[in-house]
Design an enzyme around this catalytic site. Structure first.
Site, PDB file in Angstrom:
ATOM      1  N   ARG A 207      36.280  33.895  30.955  1.00 36.11           N
ATOM      2  CA  ARG A 207      35.815  34.946  31.846  1.00 36.11           C
ATOM      3  C   ARG A 207      34.410  34.607  32.313  1.00 36.11           C
ATOM      4  O   ARG A 207      33.604  34.041  31.569  1.00 36.11           O
ATOM      5  CB  ARG A 207      35.834  36.308  31.141  1.00 36.11           C
ATOM      6  CG  ARG A 207      37.206  36.743  30.648  1.00 36.11           C
ATOM      7  CD  ARG A 207      38.227  36.867  31.787  1.00 36.11           C
ATOM      8  NE  ARG A 207      37.859  37.902  32.731  1.00 36.11           N
ATOM      9  CZ  ARG A 207      38.166  39.197  32.596  1.00 36.11           C
ATOM     10  NH1 ARG A 207      38.852  39.598  31.540  1.00 36.11           N
ATOM     11  NH2 ARG A 207      37.797  40.070  33.510  1.00 36.11           N
TER      12      ARG A 207
ATOM     13  N   GLU B 157      33.078  37.670  40.531  1.00 44.23           N
ATOM     14  CA  GLU B 157      34.108  36.984  41.306  1.00 44.23           C
ATOM     15  C   GLU B 157      35.059  37.922  42.033  1.00 44.23           C
ATOM     16  O   GLU B 157      35.783  37.500  42.939  1.00 44.23           O
ATOM     17  CB  GLU B 157      34.940  36.087  40.382  1.00 44.23           C
ATOM     18  CG  GLU B 157      35.820  36.870  39.412  1.00 44.23           C
ATOM     19  CD  GLU B 157      36.588  35.980  38.449  1.00 44.23           C
ATOM     20  OE1 GLU B 157      37.781  36.237  38.246  1.00 44.23           O
ATOM     21  OE2 GLU B 157      35.997  35.033  37.894  1.00 44.23           O
TER      22      GLU B 157
ATOM     23  N   HIS C 129      40.136  31.371  39.677  1.00 42.16           N
ATOM     24  CA  HIS C 129      40.758  32.077  38.551  1.00 42.16           C
ATOM     25  C   HIS C 129      42.275  31.924  38.579  1.00 42.16           C
ATOM     26  O   HIS C 129      43.022  32.904  38.571  1.00 42.16           O
ATOM     27  CB  HIS C 129      40.375  33.564  38.548  1.00 42.16           C
ATOM     28  CG  HIS C 129      40.346  34.141  37.158  1.00 42.16           C
ATOM     29  ND1 HIS C 129      39.445  35.115  36.783  1.00 42.16           N
ATOM     30  CD2 HIS C 129      41.093  33.886  36.049  1.00 42.16           C
ATOM     31  CE1 HIS C 129      39.652  35.449  35.505  1.00 42.16           C
ATOM     32  NE2 HIS C 129      40.646  34.709  35.049  1.00 42.16           N
TER      33      HIS C 129
END
Length: 329
Positions: free
Chosen positions: A235, A264, A296
């Site tokens: 993360r 993000e 991601h």
């Protein structure tokens, strides 16, 4: 028949959702929107809710009490659940579930790929070749078995990565507050400081919680080998981004592969053609030649996507049927 609302649904999830609905005789309503107070849909006829987003829901206690009058649970089809104000949701009587292990292999393989890319300098070669520069100068690689790789967070994903690395002859160090004895034949457990000092490559695989926010910051970067390679497939807030930029600039960190970054949610999985990235730190990272950014997508495989859909819906039905879910937060 139970009626379940799934929000933030992508087109690649729809086949798995249809199959699940048919197999389990459940009606599933899909929405493309994230779940927020300002986008709150009509929940009058909804029995269950499944979300997936990185942005905070943004609800207060009144909001959670309001939705708790209509539903009894919120399932997120992700491992992380920090987008939900869990304390407020629980005070309102809602049960919260996540998907802690949708496919550890998917993220572990992504990390392995990025480790190899950094060791073999493939991003730099790509940039040179794009400019018709086919020289090798300055880009001699290291074979992966010749380096020491440290894994911070030796859980399902970190443990899977350790096994993959061990199978190809890599010396693997691991740091975790809860050591898994079954992995002792593929990993050498050390303290965090020992791992930082001894590793040529560091790969992060920790959950996001109050103890892991800025797990790597200035003091930690100073303990690392000069030129260390860093992978973050966990993360974004695990790394202090401002400090990372500083140490990428002075060479203490040689290169980094980031599948997740701080702030993000307004960038990743959005088309920003014509407007660009507004976050100054992400802008800076994108401009640096020793940074690889992916949006991601470590989880984004055929197996993982199906598992995320199936497990989150299984948990929802368990709770709607008065049972306990093993994944309740």
């Amino acid at each position: 028949m139970n009626k379940i609302l799934m929000t933030s649904v992508r087109s690649d999830e729809e086949q798995a959702i249809r199959h699940y609905a048919e197999k389990n005789n459940v009606e599933i309503v899909i929405s493309r929107d994230d779940f927020h107070p300002e986008t709150l849909p009509d929940l009058t006829e909804i029995d269950g809710l499944v979300i997936q987003q990185t942005a905070k829901i943004g609800g207060d206690q009144q909001f959670y009490h309001h939705i708790a009058k209509q539903i009894t649970q919120i399932a997120t089809r992700t491992a992380g659940y920090d987008m939900i104000e869990v304390d407020l949701a629980k005070k309102a009587g809602l049960k919260i579930t996540n998907v802690p292990a949708y496919s550890p292999r998917s993220v572990a393989e992504m990390a392995l790929m990025q480790i190899l890319r950094l060791l073999r300098h493939t991003p730099e070669f790509d940039k040179r070749i794009a400019n018709n520069d086919f020289r090798w100068t300055g880009l001699q690689a290291r074979e992966i078995h010749s380096v020491t790789i440290g894994i911070v967070g030796v859980g399902r994903i970190g443990g899977t990565l350790a096994k993959l690395l061990n199978s190809i002859g890599v010396n693997v160090l691991g740091y975790d507050t809860d050591r898994d004895a079954s992995l002792c034949d593929v990993i050498t457990y050390v303290t965090k400081d020992e791992l930082l000092a001894q590793s040529d490559v560091i790969s992060l695989h920790v959950d996001l919680n109050e103890t892991s926010i800025h797990l790597l910051s200035e003091a930690d970067f100073l303990k690392m080998k000069k030129g260390v390679l860093l992978i973050n497939a966990s993360r974004g807030p695990v790394i202090n981004t401002s400090d990372l930029i500083t140490f990428l600039g002075n060479g203490q960190v040689g290169a980094v592969a980031l599948d997740t970054v701080e702030n993000e949610s307004g960038v990743f999985n959005h088309d920003l053609h014509g407007q660009g990235v507004q976050d100054a730190r992400i802008q800076k990272l994108l401009s640096m030649s020793n940074v690889i950014i992916t949006p991601h997508v470590g989880f984004f495989t055929n197996i993982a996507v199906k598992n995320m859909v199936d497990i989150s819906l299984d948990d929802t039905l368990m709770i709607l049927n008065g049972q306990s879910s093993p994944h309740e937060v």
